[in-house]
Design an enzyme around this catalytic site. Structure first.
Site, PDB file in Angstrom:
ATOM      1  N   SER A  55       0.824  -1.204   0.084  1.00 25.00           N
ATOM      2  CA  SER A  55      -0.107   0.076   0.108  1.00 25.00           C
ATOM      3  C   SER A  55       0.684   1.260   0.046  1.00 25.00           C
ATOM      4  O   SER A  55       0.631   2.185  -0.702  1.00 25.00           O
ATOM      5  CB  SER A  55      -0.979  -0.003   1.141  1.00 25.00           C
ATOM      6  OG  SER A  55      -0.337  -0.150   2.397  1.00 25.00           O
ATOM      7  N   ASP A 114       7.087  -3.362   6.553  1.00 21.45           N
ATOM      8  CA  ASP A 114       6.043  -3.724   7.563  1.00 21.45           C
ATOM      9  C   ASP A 114       6.504  -3.210   8.854  1.00 21.45           C
ATOM     10  O   ASP A 114       5.779  -2.926   9.871  1.00 21.45           O
ATOM     11  CB  ASP A 114       5.759  -5.310   7.539  1.00 21.45           C
ATOM     12  CG  ASP A 114       5.134  -5.684   5.998  1.00 21.45           C
ATOM     13  OD1 ASP A 114       4.151  -5.139   5.792  1.00 21.45           O
ATOM     14  OD2 ASP A 114       5.684  -6.528   5.328  1.00 21.45           O
ATOM     15  N   LYS A 116       9.834  -7.111   5.894  1.00 26.28           N
ATOM     16  CA  LYS A 116       9.189  -6.966   4.389  1.00 26.28           C
ATOM     17  C   LYS A 116       8.413  -8.238   4.126  1.00 26.28           C
ATOM     18  O   LYS A 116       8.892  -9.451   4.698  1.00 26.28           O
ATOM     19  CB  LYS A 116       9.862  -6.349   3.518  1.00 26.28           C
ATOM     20  CG  LYS A 116      10.287  -4.860   3.812  1.00 26.28           C
ATOM     21  CD  LYS A 116      11.277  -4.412   2.639  1.00 26.28           C
ATOM     22  CE  LYS A 116      10.548  -4.475   1.245  1.00 26.28           C
ATOM     23  NZ  LYS A 116       9.297  -4.012   1.020  1.00 26.28           N
ATOM     24  N   GLY A 143       3.143  -8.119   1.594  1.00 31.07           N
ATOM     25  CA  GLY A 143       2.276  -8.210   0.283  1.00 31.07           C
ATOM     26  C   GLY A 143       2.864  -9.411  -0.404  1.00 31.07           C
ATOM     27  O   GLY A 143       2.192  -9.724  -1.481  1.00 31.07           O
ATOM     28  N   GLU A 175      11.507  -8.290  -4.032  1.00 30.67           N
ATOM     29  CA  GLU A 175      11.920  -7.025  -3.366  1.00 30.67           C
ATOM     30  C   GLU A 175      13.123  -6.981  -2.979  1.00 30.67           C
ATOM     31  O   GLU A 175      13.971  -6.070  -3.248  1.00 30.67           O
ATOM     32  CB  GLU A 175      10.943  -6.590  -2.160  1.00 30.67           C
ATOM     33  CG  GLU A 175       9.594  -6.466  -2.526  1.00 30.67           C
ATOM     34  CD  GLU A 175       8.542  -6.295  -1.527  1.00 30.67           C
ATOM     35  OE1 GLU A 175       7.510  -5.577  -1.550  1.00 30.67           O
ATOM     36  OE2 GLU A 175       8.873  -6.852  -0.487  1.00 30.67           O
TER      37      GLU A 175
END
Length: 231
Positions: free
Chosen positions: A30, A86, A96, A99, A105
């Site tokens: 997001s 996160d 992280k 998602g 990533e």
């Protein structure tokens, strides 16, 4: 500002570090999507950049906004990657993968000269671990791998519930690389560096959501604007 406003503020601030001609890594989630949308407006206004998305979801969003895309095979060196987190601590260690894109990533971030993290104030913590740590594993023998993860975690002072991630239909969640994710609710991770290295030595573990020594800067949205933390 609420959390979403803080995310937007951090995303807009990150645009200050984007220069014409750059090759950018674009994160997933997001907060990263706020950056991609803001970047799309700059591209529409004439900014000349090219982006490498970290997930199919980000690729679709960027393409819809007219952002030129490439991949790491054709563009193996990137100037910066902008992505969310996160959780992050004062040493710019991250969790992280909420998602589901932690592997891509991490690959994209480490192909970049600098990784810039953008986040709202709630993501900045003293000790990592309140957010469940994602661990990406191959499907073959995943139950055995999960037991090994629990053993290694316990040896590093981490205990808690582990669960294989499911999609909205209750079926196993698959990453873009067709792997499972186990979410590990440890509550606290006293030794992120040691745990990350130990997890990645387990056969069957592809990677984990701890990003250690990768982020160069964090832009954190606050009630009053944005703060910058540098490594």
């Amino acid at each position: 500002m609420n959390a979403d406003d803080q995310k937007k503020a951090a995303a807009v601030r990150a645009l200050e570090f984007v220069k014409p001609g750059m090759k950018l890594g674009m994160g997933t989630g997001s907060t990263a999507e706020h950056f991609v949308r803001a970047l799309g407006e700059k591209v529409k206004a004439g900014l000349d950049i090219v982006g490498v998305p970290t997930s199919e979801r980000t690729a679709k969003l960027a393409a819809s906004l007219g952002i030129p895309l490439t991949n790491l095979d054709d563009t193996p060196h990137l100037d910066i990657t902008v992505d969310g987190a996160d959780e992050l601590d004062g040493k710019l260690r991250l969790i992280k993968g909420g998602g589901g894109a932690l592997l891509r990533e991490k690959i994209v971030a480490t192909a970049s000269d600098r990784m810039i993290v953008i986040a709202d104030a709630s993501k900045l913590v003293k000790t990592l671990g309140s957010f469940p740590l994602p661990v990406e594993v191959i499907p073959f023998g995943s139950a055995v791998t999960a037991r090994k993860i629990a053993e290694v975690a316990s040896a590093h002072g981490c205990t808690g519930k582990m669960s294989r991630r499911a999609d909205e239909y209750g079926e196993p969640f698959f990453t873009d690389s067709e792997n499972f994710i186990y979410d590990c609710a440890f509550g606290s991770i006293p030794d992120p560096d040691g745990l990350s290295a130990a997890l990645n030595r387990i056969p069957g573990v592809v990677d984990n959501g701890l990003f250690i020594g990768i982020a160069a800067m964090a832009i954190v949205g606050t009630d009053k604007g944005t703060d910058i933390i540098e490594a």
